[in-house]
Structures are given as structure tokens and as C-alpha cells.
Scaffold this motif. Structure first.
Motif, PDB file in Angstrom:
ATOM      1  N   UNK A  44       0.828  -1.208   0.000  1.00 19.29           N
ATOM      2  CA  UNK A  44       0.000   0.000   0.000  1.00 19.29           C
ATOM      3  C   UNK A  44       0.864   1.260   0.000  1.00 19.29           C
ATOM      4  N   UNK A  45       1.926   1.246   0.793  1.00 18.60           N
ATOM      5  CA  UNK A  45       2.827   2.398   0.823  1.00 18.60           C
ATOM      6  C   UNK A  45       3.479   2.614  -0.532  1.00 18.60           C
ATOM      7  N   UNK A  46       3.889   1.531  -1.161  1.00 17.16           N
ATOM      8  CA  UNK A  46       4.483   1.623  -2.500  1.00 17.16           C
ATOM      9  C   UNK A  46       3.513   2.277  -3.472  1.00 17.16           C
ATOM     10  N   UNK A  47       2.251   1.866  -3.400  1.00 23.85           N
ATOM     11  CA  UNK A  47       1.238   2.440  -4.302  1.00 23.85           C
ATOM     12  C   UNK A  47       1.032   3.932  -4.018  1.00 23.85           C
ATOM     13  N   UNK A  48       0.922   4.277  -2.716  1.00 19.03           N
ATOM     14  CA  UNK A  48       0.688   5.681  -2.350  1.00 19.03           C
ATOM     15  C   UNK A  48       1.837   6.566  -2.822  1.00 19.03           C
ATOM     16  N   UNK A  49       3.077   6.135  -2.582  1.00 16.41           N
ATOM     17  CA  UNK A  49       4.223   6.941  -2.983  1.00 16.41           C
ATOM     18  C   UNK A  49       4.346   7.027  -4.502  1.00 16.41           C
ATOM     19  N   UNK A  79      -2.831  11.326  -0.170  1.00 21.45           N
ATOM     20  CA  UNK A  79      -1.931  10.197   0.046  1.00 21.45           C
ATOM     21  C   UNK A  79      -2.003   9.703   1.491  1.00 21.45           C
ATOM     22  N   UNK A  80      -2.063  10.635   2.432  1.00 21.71           N
ATOM     23  CA  UNK A  80      -2.110  10.236   3.845  1.00 21.71           C
ATOM     24  C   UNK A  80      -3.396   9.507   4.173  1.00 21.71           C
ATOM     25  N   UNK A  81      -4.522   9.934   3.544  1.00 20.50           N
ATOM     26  CA  UNK A  81      -5.810   9.313   3.831  1.00 20.50           C
ATOM     27  C   UNK A  81      -5.897   7.879   3.307  1.00 20.50           C
ATOM     28  N   UNK A  82      -4.968   7.480   2.456  1.00 19.68           N
ATOM     29  CA  UNK A  82      -5.018   6.138   1.872  1.00 19.68           C
ATOM     30  C   UNK A  82      -4.701   5.055   2.895  1.00 19.68           C
ATOM     31  N   UNK A  83      -4.011   5.416   3.986  1.00 19.71           N
ATOM     32  CA  UNK A  83      -3.636   4.439   5.002  1.00 19.71           C
ATOM     33  C   UNK A  83      -3.735   5.118   6.364  1.00 19.71           C
ATOM     34  N   UNK A  84      -4.692   4.723   7.209  1.00 22.87           N
ATOM     35  CA  UNK A  84      -4.913   5.415   8.489  1.00 22.87           C
ATOM     36  C   UNK A  84      -3.694   5.435   9.401  1.00 22.87           C
ATOM     37  N   UNK A  85      -2.831   4.449   9.297  1.00 21.77           N
ATOM     38  CA  UNK A  85      -1.683   4.383  10.211  1.00 21.77           C
ATOM     39  C   UNK A  85      -0.584   5.377   9.864  1.00 21.77           C
ATOM     40  N   UNK A 150       5.955   8.496   6.737  1.00 13.33           N
ATOM     41  CA  UNK A 150       6.338   8.017   8.068  1.00 13.33           C
ATOM     42  C   UNK A 150       5.238   7.142   8.660  1.00 13.33           C
ATOM     43  N   UNK A 151       5.663   6.007   9.193  1.00 15.90           N
ATOM     44  CA  UNK A 151       4.760   5.096   9.901  1.00 15.90           C
ATOM     45  C   UNK A 151       5.343   4.821  11.282  1.00 15.90           C
ATOM     46  N   UNK A 153       6.674   2.673  14.281  1.00 20.72           N
ATOM     47  CA  UNK A 153       7.320   1.356  14.204  1.00 20.72           C
ATOM     48  C   UNK A 153       6.358   0.237  14.574  1.00 20.72           C
ATOM     49  N   UNK A 154       5.465   0.486  15.515  1.00 18.45           N
ATOM     50  CA  UNK A 154       4.511  -0.544  15.933  1.00 18.45           C
ATOM     51  C   UNK A 154       3.123  -0.333  15.375  1.00 18.45           C
ATOM     52  N   UNK A 155       3.030   0.237  14.183  1.00 23.90           N
ATOM     53  CA  UNK A 155       1.720   0.545  13.617  1.00 23.90           C
ATOM     54  C   UNK A 155       0.872  -0.697  13.444  1.00 23.90           C
ATOM     55  N   UNK A 156       1.500  -1.802  13.084  1.00 22.72           N
ATOM     56  CA  UNK A 156       0.753  -3.026  12.833  1.00 22.72           C
ATOM     57  C   UNK A 156       0.711  -3.945  14.053  1.00 22.72           C
ATOM     58  N   UNK A 157       1.318  -3.507  15.159  1.00 20.17           N
ATOM     59  CA  UNK A 157       1.364  -4.367  16.337  1.00 20.17           C
ATOM     60  C   UNK A 157      -0.024  -4.573  16.943  1.00 20.17           C
ATOM     61  N   UNK A 158      -0.839  -3.516  16.992  1.00 22.78           N
ATOM     62  CA  UNK A 158      -2.159  -3.631  17.608  1.00 22.78           C
ATOM     63  C   UNK A 158      -3.077  -4.574  16.829  1.00 22.78           C
ATOM     64  N   UNK A 159      -3.164  -4.475  15.488  1.00 24.10           N
ATOM     65  CA  UNK A 159      -3.979  -5.466  14.763  1.00 24.10           C
ATOM     66  C   UNK A 159      -3.492  -6.894  14.958  1.00 24.10           C
ATOM     67  N   UNK A 160      -2.164  -7.065  15.029  1.00 25.71           N
ATOM     68  CA  UNK A 160      -1.622  -8.410  15.238  1.00 25.71           C
ATOM     69  C   UNK A 160      -1.989  -8.914  16.632  1.00 25.71           C
ATOM     70  N   UNK A 161      -1.938  -8.038  17.638  1.00 31.94           N
ATOM     71  CA  UNK A 161      -2.316  -8.438  18.995  1.00 31.94           C
ATOM     72  C   UNK A 161      -3.792  -8.838  19.058  1.00 31.94           C
ATOM     73  N   UNK A 162      -4.651  -8.061  18.393  1.00 30.33           N
ATOM     74  CA  UNK A 162      -6.078  -8.403  18.390  1.00 30.33           C
ATOM     75  C   UNK A 162      -6.307  -9.744  17.698  1.00 30.33           C
TER      76      UNK A 162
END
Length: 266
Positions: A44-49, A79-85, A150-151, A153-162
Motif C-alpha cells: 500500500x505504501x508503494x502504491x501511495x508513494x 496520500x495520507x488518507x489512503x492508510x490510516x496508520x 512516516x509510519x 514502528x509498531x503501527x501493525x502491532x495492535x492489529x496483530x495483537x487483536x
């Protein structure tokens, strides 16, 4: 170790095995989910950039300077709205100074940009963040600047924990009844060997009782015959062994009586 204790241990071992297998499955699936999520974020980041790069380079090719490009803030906001994190999306000049950013406090900030190949998205860790970037080039293939995303570092940690929590609860709901069934199955499996061990112990105790019986009935000692069990425990030739031992004991008793008579005659 008692035979009852063996059955309990076997049942407990099977139950623990079920829970360990469930925990291992949750761990493996969680790691796989985290890997897939990282790949999805990177894509997704690749696409946004890439989209932002194409839009800005179209304006650069009109001969405008990077600092003078119009509607850059709107493009970065999209571009920022494309990914909430996403924490921020910024445009830097060749020296690494922020010219535009979705976070106004970053404007004018100097950010070190590692060298990257033109047209390719690069990523790096920076101050607890994951930074992605792509270079901007003009129609003359000269470097005009960089788009930086910029993201945390733990942006995806919460979804993984859930995901891990929901998966763990499901695994526990499945493993609990299966573990109980495994424990009961262990007790049932151990009941056969427990009966065999009891039969073996009884047969060996009979061997210990045979000699006193022979001493009490010397005339019957040579003719002592073993009581053959319905089946030898564990398939061992216990009946033949018991008969041989009883026969040897009877011979020893007879020899002892002969020696005693010879002593009396002497």
C-alpha cells in the motif's frame, strides 16, 4: 511407580500435548498474519508513494520548481488518507529539508535521506519510526527531491495483537474439551497395561509364596503345578518361567531334606 499413577501421567501428558499444539498453532498463524500484514502495508505504501510521485513529477515536467508546485498539500492529504496508520507524508528538497508536509510542524525540518535508486521505494528505521521514501526526478533525469512517508514502528502491532487474542481464545475453546478427551483417552489406554502389570505382580508374588508352601507340604513339593493365568501379561512366557522356578524350588527343598537326613544318620 503405581499403575494408577502411570494412567494419570499418561492422561496428563496427552492433555498437555493438546494445549502445546494449540499454542504452537496460534504462534505460527500469528507470525504468518504479521508477515502478510507487513507485506500488505509495504504494498500500500508503494502504491501511495508511486501515485504521489507521478502527480508531482507531472508538474515538475512543466518547468516549475519543487518549492513552487501548486496543490501539493491537497495531494499529500489524499496520500495520507489512503492508510490510516500513516503519521505524515512530506516532500523534501535535494538537501533533505521539508518543503511540504501533512504535519505542519515538520515544515523546515531537516531529515537525513539515505541514497536510493531513482523510481524505487526505499525504507529505513528512524527514531522509532518506519520511514519510506521515493525520489522525485525531472524530465532531464535530475534529482529534484524526495517524497517521505512516516509510519510508527509498531503501527501493525495492535492489529496483530487483536488477531492473536481472538485466535488464542478460539484455540482455548477448542483445546479445552479436546484436552479433557485426551486425558480420558490416556486413562483408558493405560487401563490395559495396568491390568497386565497387576497380573504380572500377582504371578511374581505367587513365586515367592511357593517355597513356604513346599516346606509345609514336603510330600507334595515335587508335584507343585503352577496355576496358569488366562493369558501371559505383555506376551511374556511367564507361565513357563513360573513352572520352572517352582520345579527348581521343589528340587532344592528335596535336596535340603536329604542333606538333613544324612546329618541325622551321621
Amino acid at each position: 511407580m503405581g499403575t494408577g499413577g502411570f494412567g494419570a501421567r499418561l492422561g496428563a501428558f496427552l492433555a498437555v500435548t493438546v494445549f502445546v499444539a494449540a499454542l504452537a498453532a496460534v504462534t505460527v498463524w500469528t507470525r504468518e498474519q504479521a508477515r502478510r500484514l507487513d507485506e500488505a502495508v509495504a504494498s500500500q505504501v508503494n502504491f501511495v508513494l508511486s501515485e504521489a510521485k507521478a502527480a508531482l513529477e507531472t508538474q515538475l515536467n512543466l518547468g516549475l520548481a519543487l518549492a513552487d508546485l501548486p496543490r501539493v498539500d491537497d495531494q499529500l492529504g489524499t496520500a495520507r488518507a489512503a492508510l490510516p496508520a500513516i503519521r505524515s507524508v512530506a516532500v523534501l528538497d535535494e538537501a533533505g529539508t521539508v518543503l511540504f508536509s501533512t504535519s505542519t510542524v515538520e515544515v523546515g525540518e531537516r531529515i537525513p535521506v539515505p541514497p536510493g535508486e531513482s523510481g524505487l521505494v526505499w525504507s529505513a528505521a528512524h527514531e522509532g519510526e518506519r520511514v519510506y521514501g521515493i525520489g522525485l526526478t525531472t524530465s532531464f533525469d535530475t534529482v529534484a527531491g524526495t517524497i517521505l512517508l512516516r509510519l510508527p514502528a509498531g503501527a501493525m502491532a495492535e492489529p496483530v495483537r487483536r488477531y492473536a487474542l481472538s485466535l488464542g481464545i478460539g484455540a482455548l475453546l477448542i483445546a479445552a474439551p479436546v484436552g479433557v478427551l485426551a486425558w480420558l483417552a490416556g486413562l483408558r489406554l493405560a487401563s490395559g497395561p495396568r491390568r497386565e502389570l497387576s497380573a504380572l505382580a500377582d504371578a511374581l508374588e505367587e513365586l515367592d509364596d511357593s517355597r513356604p508352601a513346599a516346606a509345609r507340604a514336603p510330600s507334595l513339593a515335587p508335584s507343585l503345578a503352577p496355576v496358569r493365568p488366562a493369558a501371559d501379561p505383555f506376551g511374556l512366557p511367564l507361565s513357563a518361567f513360573a513352572a520352572t522356578v517352582r520345579h527348581r524350588l521343589a528340587l532344592l527343598d528335596a535336596a535340603e531334606r536329604d542333606v538333613s537326613r544324612l546329618d541325622e544318620l551321621a
